[in-house]
Design a protein around this motif. Structure first.
Motif, mmCIF file in Angstrom:
data_model
loop_
_atom_site.group_PDB
_atom_site.id
_atom_site.type_symbol
_atom_site.label_atom_id
_atom_site.label_comp_id
_atom_site.label_asym_id
_atom_site.label_seq_id
_atom_site.Cartn_x
_atom_site.Cartn_y
_atom_site.Cartn_z
ATOM 1 N N ARG A 28 0.810 -1.232 0.000
ATOM 2 C CA ARG A 28 0.000 0.000 0.000
ATOM 3 C C ARG A 28 0.843 1.282 0.000
ATOM 4 O O ARG A 28 0.301 2.369 0.157
ATOM 5 N N PHE A 52 -2.576 4.101 -10.299
ATOM 6 C CA PHE A 52 -3.420 5.282 -10.300
ATOM 7 C C PHE A 52 -2.851 6.326 -11.244
ATOM 8 O O PHE A 52 -1.657 6.642 -11.203
ATOM 9 N N PHE A 72 -6.948 12.138 -8.456
ATOM 10 C CA PHE A 72 -6.684 10.750 -8.810
ATOM 11 C C PHE A 72 -7.849 10.111 -9.547
ATOM 12 O O PHE A 72 -9.019 10.435 -9.307
ATOM 13 N N GLY A 73 -7.516 9.165 -10.415
ATOM 14 C CA GLY A 73 -8.517 8.259 -10.959
ATOM 15 C C GLY A 73 -8.807 7.164 -9.947
ATOM 16 O O GLY A 73 -8.208 7.121 -8.868
ATOM 17 N N THR A 74 -9.724 6.271 -10.300
ATOM 18 C CA THR A 74 -10.144 5.228 -9.369
ATOM 19 C C THR A 74 -9.221 4.015 -9.371
ATOM 20 O O THR A 74 -9.395 3.115 -8.563
ATOM 21 N N GLY A 75 -8.252 3.986 -10.270
ATOM 22 C CA GLY A 75 -7.249 2.938 -10.239
ATOM 23 C C GLY A 75 -7.541 1.755 -11.146
ATOM 24 O O GLY A 75 -8.700 1.466 -11.472
ATOM 25 N N TYR A 89 -4.623 12.395 2.574
ATOM 26 C CA TYR A 89 -5.567 11.793 1.649
ATOM 27 C C TYR A 89 -6.287 10.639 2.339
ATOM 28 O O TYR A 89 -5.742 9.963 3.211
ATOM 29 N N GLN A 129 -8.313 6.985 1.345
ATOM 30 C CA GLN A 129 -8.493 6.011 0.284
ATOM 31 C C GLN A 129 -9.533 4.996 0.715
ATOM 32 O O GLN A 129 -9.416 4.385 1.786
ATOM 33 N N GLY A 152 -12.197 0.867 -4.219
ATOM 34 C CA GLY A 152 -12.849 1.229 -5.476
ATOM 35 C C GLY A 152 -12.801 2.712 -5.798
ATOM 36 O O GLY A 152 -13.383 3.140 -6.801
ATOM 37 N N GLN A 153 -12.112 3.472 -4.957
ATOM 38 C CA GLN A 153 -12.005 4.909 -5.212
ATOM 39 C C GLN A 153 -10.541 5.313 -5.214
ATOM 40 O O GLN A 153 -9.701 4.681 -4.596
ATOM 41 N N GLY A 154 -10.285 6.391 -5.893
ATOM 42 C CA GLY A 154 -8.944 6.953 -5.828
ATOM 43 C C GLY A 154 -8.750 7.679 -4.521
ATOM 44 O O GLY A 154 -9.611 7.666 -3.641
ATOM 45 N N LEU A 155 -7.610 8.296 -4.369
ATOM 46 C CA LEU A 155 -7.330 9.070 -3.168
ATOM 47 C C LEU A 155 -8.075 10.402 -3.230
ATOM 48 O O LEU A 155 -8.137 11.041 -4.280
ATOM 49 N N LEU A 160 -8.480 14.234 -1.273
ATOM 50 C CA LEU A 160 -7.743 15.160 -0.426
ATOM 51 C C LEU A 160 -8.598 15.630 0.742
ATOM 52 O O LEU A 160 -9.699 16.143 0.544
ATOM 53 N N PHE A 215 -8.379 3.941 4.747
ATOM 54 C CA PHE A 215 -6.926 3.967 4.724
ATOM 55 C C PHE A 215 -6.506 5.417 4.516
ATOM 56 O O PHE A 215 -6.987 6.075 3.595
ATOM 57 N N LEU A 250 -3.518 8.297 3.968
ATOM 58 C CA LEU A 250 -2.168 8.505 3.457
ATOM 59 C C LEU A 250 -1.752 9.955 3.631
ATOM 60 O O LEU A 250 -2.510 10.873 3.324
#
Lengths: 116, 114
Positions: free
Chosen positions: A43, A91, A106-109, B35, B37, B40-43, B45, B88, B90
């Protein structure tokens, strides 16, 4: 407002083969940075590659390269000679250059699995 | 070695309790970020700080608070007002004025609230 879209939630590739991850973004800005970050199972977020929008030349970092199409607002990542250690969530991220803050969007990955 | 440390790695709290997540950096960076997390989603802010004693809300600041009393430290408090705090978290930092504007991330803290 800027948005980043990654349309591939999961991908799989055989070891030693090549894979391309897609990313599109939407912005009215002309000066910006684009990034690909890697998040392995630990992570820890790791920067893979960076592209400045004002540069026409596509960025490369060893086995990683991008295809930056500014007019199409597309920023794909190509991984050559895939290795097991490339297994991670990837990402795509956007940053407005010279803005009030270095805010990353960010995109969703895309979860990439490299198969032996 | 220079880097960002976040502690603890895993944190468990009961609903209704405030909890503070630690973030320390020795990279001499001016800017720091938090950030969140979710699967299923990006980070996203939460808060950011570009200089000591100054910070601004990000996109999802409700239910969170921060302080920036030292350049090296940017703790995040998850308050009982945060409706869904399990996530999570960051922390990141960057050098202001850097041409690359690269953000360096810590290892993260997994917060579970029950």
């Amino acid at each position: 407002a800027q948005t980043v879209t990654q349309s591939q939630p999961e991908m799989s590739v055989q070891e030693a083969e090549t894979v391309t991850l897609s990313c599109t973004y939407d912005t009215s800005e002309s000066n910006y940075y684009l990034f690909w970050y890697k998040q392995p199972p630990s992570r820890q977020m790791i920067l893979v590659i960076r592209q400045e929008a004002y540069k026409q030349q596509n960025a490369t970092e060893n086995r990683f390269s991008v295809n930056f199409q500014k007019a199409a607002k597309s920023f794909s990542l190509k991984i050559s000679d895939s290795q097991l250690g490339d297994t991670a969530m990837y990402f795509c991220a956007f940053m407005n250059y010279g803005g009030a803050t270095n805010k990353l969007i960010f995109g969703t990955g895309t979860l990439l699995a490299v198969q032996p | 070695d220079g880097g960002i440390t976040q502690s603890p790695k895993y944190l468990f709290r009961k609903e209704g309790q405030n909890v503070t997540l630690s973030c320390e950096q020795n990279l001499n960076h001016d800017a720091m970020y938090w950030y969140r997390q979710d699967p299923g989603q990006g980070l996203r802010l939460i808060y950011y700080s570009q200089i000591v004693n100054d910070f601004q809300k990000g996109d999802i600041a409700e239910g969170y608070s921060v302080s920036r009393e030292k350049k090296e430290s940017f703790p995040l408090t998850v308050t009982s007002a945060q409706k869904n705090p399990t996530a999570f978290y960051l922390c990141a930092s960057s050098a202001q004025g850097s041409l690359s504007y690269e953000q360096y991330f810590g290892p993260g803290t997994r917060l579970t609230v029950t």
